[in-house]
Motif scaffolding. Structure first.
Motif, short mmCIF file in Angstrom:
data_model
loop_
_atom_site.label_atom_id
_atom_site.label_comp_id
_atom_site.label_asym_id
_atom_site.label_seq_id
_atom_site.Cartn_x
_atom_site.Cartn_y
_atom_site.Cartn_z
N GLU A 6 0.93 -1.12 -0.03
CA GLU A 6 -0.10 0.04 -0.04
C GLU A 6 0.90 1.09 -0.02
O GLU A 6 1.81 1.33 0.62
CB GLU A 6 -0.88 -0.01 1.17
CG GLU A 6 -1.96 -0.93 1.12
CD GLU A 6 -3.22 -0.93 2.35
OE1 GLU A 6 -3.48 0.20 2.72
OE2 GLU A 6 -3.51 -2.02 2.73
N ARG A 7 0.20 2.09 -0.68
CA ARG A 7 1.11 3.52 -0.60
C ARG A 7 0.10 4.76 -0.46
O ARG A 7 -1.21 4.47 -0.85
CB ARG A 7 1.70 3.72 -1.92
CG ARG A 7 2.77 2.91 -2.31
CD ARG A 7 3.07 2.84 -3.83
NE ARG A 7 4.18 1.90 -4.41
CZ ARG A 7 3.76 0.80 -4.62
NH1 ARG A 7 2.59 0.22 -4.54
NH2 ARG A 7 4.69 -0.24 -4.90
N ASP A 8 0.26 5.75 0.14
CA ASP A 8 -0.35 6.95 0.39
C ASP A 8 -0.27 7.96 -0.53
O ASP A 8 0.38 9.08 -0.44
CB ASP A 8 0.01 7.67 1.93
CG ASP A 8 -1.11 8.53 2.28
OD1 ASP A 8 -2.27 8.26 1.91
OD2 ASP A 8 -0.82 9.18 3.31
N ILE A 9 -0.52 7.66 -1.83
CA ILE A 9 -0.26 8.54 -3.02
C ILE A 9 -1.68 8.38 -3.77
O ILE A 9 -2.21 7.57 -3.92
CB ILE A 9 0.79 8.16 -3.95
CG1 ILE A 9 2.11 7.81 -3.36
CG2 ILE A 9 0.84 9.03 -5.10
CD1 ILE A 9 2.97 7.32 -4.19
N GLU A 10 -2.06 9.76 -3.82
CA GLU A 10 -3.41 9.96 -4.80
C GLU A 10 -3.14 10.25 -6.05
O GLU A 10 -2.16 11.02 -6.39
CB GLU A 10 -3.84 11.36 -4.08
CG GLU A 10 -5.37 11.34 -4.69
CD GLU A 10 -6.31 12.55 -3.97
OE1 GLU A 10 -7.00 13.30 -4.42
OE2 GLU A 10 -6.23 12.68 -2.78
N ALA A 11 -3.66 9.71 -7.06
CA ALA A 11 -3.64 9.75 -8.52
C ALA A 11 -4.95 9.96 -9.35
O ALA A 11 -5.92 9.49 -8.89
CB ALA A 11 -2.62 8.57 -8.88
N ASN A 12 -4.75 10.66 -10.31
CA ASN A 12 -5.65 10.66 -11.34
C ASN A 12 -5.58 9.95 -12.44
O ASN A 12 -4.39 10.14 -12.92
CB ASN A 12 -6.13 12.10 -11.72
CG ASN A 12 -7.31 12.20 -12.35
OD1 ASN A 12 -8.16 11.68 -12.51
ND2 ASN A 12 -7.07 13.25 -13.43
N LEU A 13 -6.55 9.26 -12.90
CA LEU A 13 -6.51 8.30 -14.31
C LEU A 13 -7.72 8.93 -15.10
O LEU A 13 -8.80 9.12 -14.83
CB LEU A 13 -6.58 6.81 -13.72
CG LEU A 13 -6.74 5.94 -15.11
CD1 LEU A 13 -5.33 5.98 -16.14
CD2 LEU A 13 -7.01 4.54 -14.74
N GLN A 14 -6.98 9.02 -16.49
CA GLN A 14 -8.05 9.43 -17.56
C GLN A 14 -7.69 8.51 -18.64
O GLN A 14 -6.59 8.18 -19.01
CB GLN A 14 -7.81 10.92 -17.90
CG GLN A 14 -7.99 12.14 -16.84
CD GLN A 14 -7.72 13.48 -17.54
OE1 GLN A 14 -7.78 13.84 -18.57
NE2 GLN A 14 -7.15 14.26 -16.54
N ILE A 15 -8.89 8.11 -19.62
CA ILE A 15 -8.66 7.40 -20.47
C ILE A 15 -9.49 7.59 -21.86
O ILE A 15 -10.76 8.09 -21.40
CB ILE A 15 -9.06 6.07 -20.07
CG1 ILE A 15 -8.39 5.27 -18.65
CG2 ILE A 15 -9.00 4.77 -21.39
CD1 ILE A 15 -9.08 3.99 -18.10
N GLY A 16 -8.78 7.80 -22.66
CA GLY A 16 -9.53 8.10 -23.98
C GLY A 16 -8.96 8.11 -25.29
O GLY A 16 -7.75 7.60 -25.19
N PRO A 17 -9.57 8.23 -26.53
CA PRO A 17 -8.78 8.04 -27.61
C PRO A 17 -8.20 9.36 -28.01
O PRO A 17 -8.43 10.34 -27.52
CB PRO A 17 -10.03 8.16 -28.62
CG PRO A 17 -11.13 8.80 -28.12
CD PRO A 17 -10.91 8.68 -26.62
#
Length: 61
Positions: A6-17
């Protein structure tokens, strides 16, 4: 570190063409931005792996 650590890191994931016909996974975590482009066939394989992992995780509960 492995996938179960486990890690205490916040991330944002975007997926698209993209406009080049690729599928982009764009990950943003803090000041790091990671664009990852895949051919559509590769993206489908990744999606299948994610679905298989979700099924396996669900089975463990």
């Amino acid at each position: 570190m492995g996938i179960n650590d486990e890690r205490d890191i916040e991330a944002n994931l975007q997926i698209g063409p993209t406009d080049q016909g690729m599928v982009r996974l764009f990950i943003e975590a803090g000041s790091a931005e990671i664009p990852m482009d895949f051919e559509p066939e590769e993206a489908e394989e990744i999606a299948e792996e994610i679905m298989a992992a979700a099924r396996a995780a669900r089975a463990r509960k």
